[in-house]
Design a protein around this motif. Structure first.
Motif, PDB file in Angstrom:
ATOM      1  N   MET A   1       0.855  -1.167   0.000  1.00  0.00           N
ATOM      2  CA  MET A   1       0.000   0.000   0.000  1.00  0.00           C
ATOM      3  C   MET A   1       0.911   1.243   0.000  1.00  0.00           C
ATOM      4  N   PRO A   2       0.729   2.129  -0.978  1.00  0.00           N
ATOM      5  CA  PRO A   2       1.594   3.312  -1.032  1.00  0.00           C
ATOM      6  C   PRO A   2       1.366   4.248   0.149  1.00  0.00           C
ATOM      7  N   GLN A   3       2.400   4.984   0.479  1.00  0.00           N
ATOM      8  CA  GLN A   3       2.341   5.928   1.597  1.00  0.00           C
ATOM      9  C   GLN A   3       2.387   7.350   1.060  1.00  0.00           C
ATOM     10  N   ALA A   4       1.686   8.253   1.747  1.00  0.00           N
ATOM     11  CA  ALA A   4       1.737   9.670   1.391  1.00  0.00           C
ATOM     12  C   ALA A   4       3.094  10.229   1.793  1.00  0.00           C
ATOM     13  N   THR A   5       3.714  10.938   0.866  1.00  0.00           N
ATOM     14  CA  THR A   5       4.969  11.604   1.173  1.00  0.00           C
ATOM     15  C   THR A   5       4.765  13.103   1.328  1.00  0.00           C
ATOM     16  N   TYR A   6       3.679  13.593   0.784  1.00  0.00           N
ATOM     17  CA  TYR A   6       3.304  15.005   0.901  1.00  0.00           C
ATOM     18  C   TYR A   6       1.818  15.052   1.208  1.00  0.00           C
ATOM     19  N   GLN A   7       1.415  15.947   2.106  1.00  0.00           N
ATOM     20  CA  GLN A   7       0.006  16.137   2.434  1.00  0.00           C
ATOM     21  C   GLN A   7      -0.266  17.623   2.562  1.00  0.00           C
ATOM     22  N   GLY A   8      -1.499  18.001   2.255  1.00  0.00           N
ATOM     23  CA  GLY A   8      -1.861  19.392   2.359  1.00  0.00           C
ATOM     24  C   GLY A   8      -3.356  19.584   2.227  1.00  0.00           C
ATOM     25  N   VAL A   9      -3.762  20.849   2.061  1.00  0.00           N
ATOM     26  CA  VAL A   9      -5.176  21.187   1.992  1.00  0.00           C
ATOM     27  C   VAL A   9      -5.405  22.150   0.831  1.00  0.00           C
ATOM     28  N   LEU A  10      -6.370  21.808  -0.029  1.00  0.00           N
ATOM     29  CA  LEU A  10      -6.831  22.728  -1.067  1.00  0.00           C
ATOM     30  C   LEU A  10      -7.836  23.663  -0.418  1.00  0.00           C
ATOM     31  N   ARG A  11      -7.759  24.933  -0.748  1.00  0.00           N
ATOM     32  CA  ARG A  11      -8.705  25.895  -0.191  1.00  0.00           C
ATOM     33  C   ARG A  11      -9.478  26.558  -1.317  1.00  0.00           C
ATOM     34  N   PHE A  12     -10.792  26.492  -1.209  1.00  0.00           N
ATOM     35  CA  PHE A  12     -11.707  27.126  -2.151  1.00  0.00           C
ATOM     36  C   PHE A  12     -12.616  28.018  -1.320  1.00  0.00           C
ATOM     37  N   GLU A  13     -12.226  29.286  -1.155  1.00  0.00           N
ATOM     38  CA  GLU A  13     -12.917  30.201  -0.254  1.00  0.00           C
ATOM     39  C   GLU A  13     -12.938  29.578   1.138  1.00  0.00           C
TER      40      GLU A  13
END
Length: 164
Positions: A1-13
């Motif tokens: 199972m692949p692992q996240a190496t980068y995580q973040g948040v998209l913001r739409f208003e």
């Protein structure tokens, strides 16, 4: 199972949607982030969000939306199982899923077939769609996860482990 190496948040208003880039380079919109972003904060009784395989979320399987669910949306609904940076098991969708859902709600809203409870989702989808029109989804994911900074450094001295 692949692992996240980068995580973040998209913001739409005022809407936030969690995203990740996996170690194999795959970009994902987290399933929980997708649901919360569209205003669906908890799973319907008896049906958890986290179920692997190709399936549409329950709120897209309702009869009045059926005519607006196109093949591209169904294809993009394939769930991706991965581990977060902290190692927790999670599910996500391809970046194409979000705009497909927004288009489905736009078509249904234009046709005047939405029920009262679906208008909140449609309004949030419209906000997201308007922002997506101005931006490219992959670029937004790169920005939200700081992946773009890593790519820029990579061209200078190749310090990052993963390439596109």
């Amino acid at each position: 199972m692949p692992q996240a190496t980068y995580q973040g948040v998209l913001r739409f208003e005022d809407i936030e949607i969690e995203v990740a880039i996996l170690e194999d380079g795959q970009r994902v919109i987290t399933q929980s982030g997708f649901m919360v972003g569209l205003g669906r904060t908890r799973p319907p009784k008896g049906r958890p969000y986290y179920k692997s395989g190709t399936n549409l979320p329950a709120f897209l399987k309702v009869q009045n939306l059926e005519p607006f669910i196109v093949e591209d949306l169904v294809t993009a609904a394939h769930q991706i199982e991965f581990r977060t940076k902290s190692g927790a098991k999670a599910f996500g969708y391809t970046p194409e899923f979000l705009p497909e859902v927004c288009r489905a709600f736009a078509r249904a809203q234009h046709a005047g077939v939405l029920k009262a409870a679906q208008h909140k989702i449609a309004n949030r989808a419209k906000t997201i769609a308007e922002q997506l029109e101005r931006s490219f989804t992959m670029r937004l994911i790169h920005e939200a996860t700081n992946y773009q900074e890593c790519r820029e450094k990579q061209t200078q001295r190749n310090p990052c482990r993963y390439e596109e």
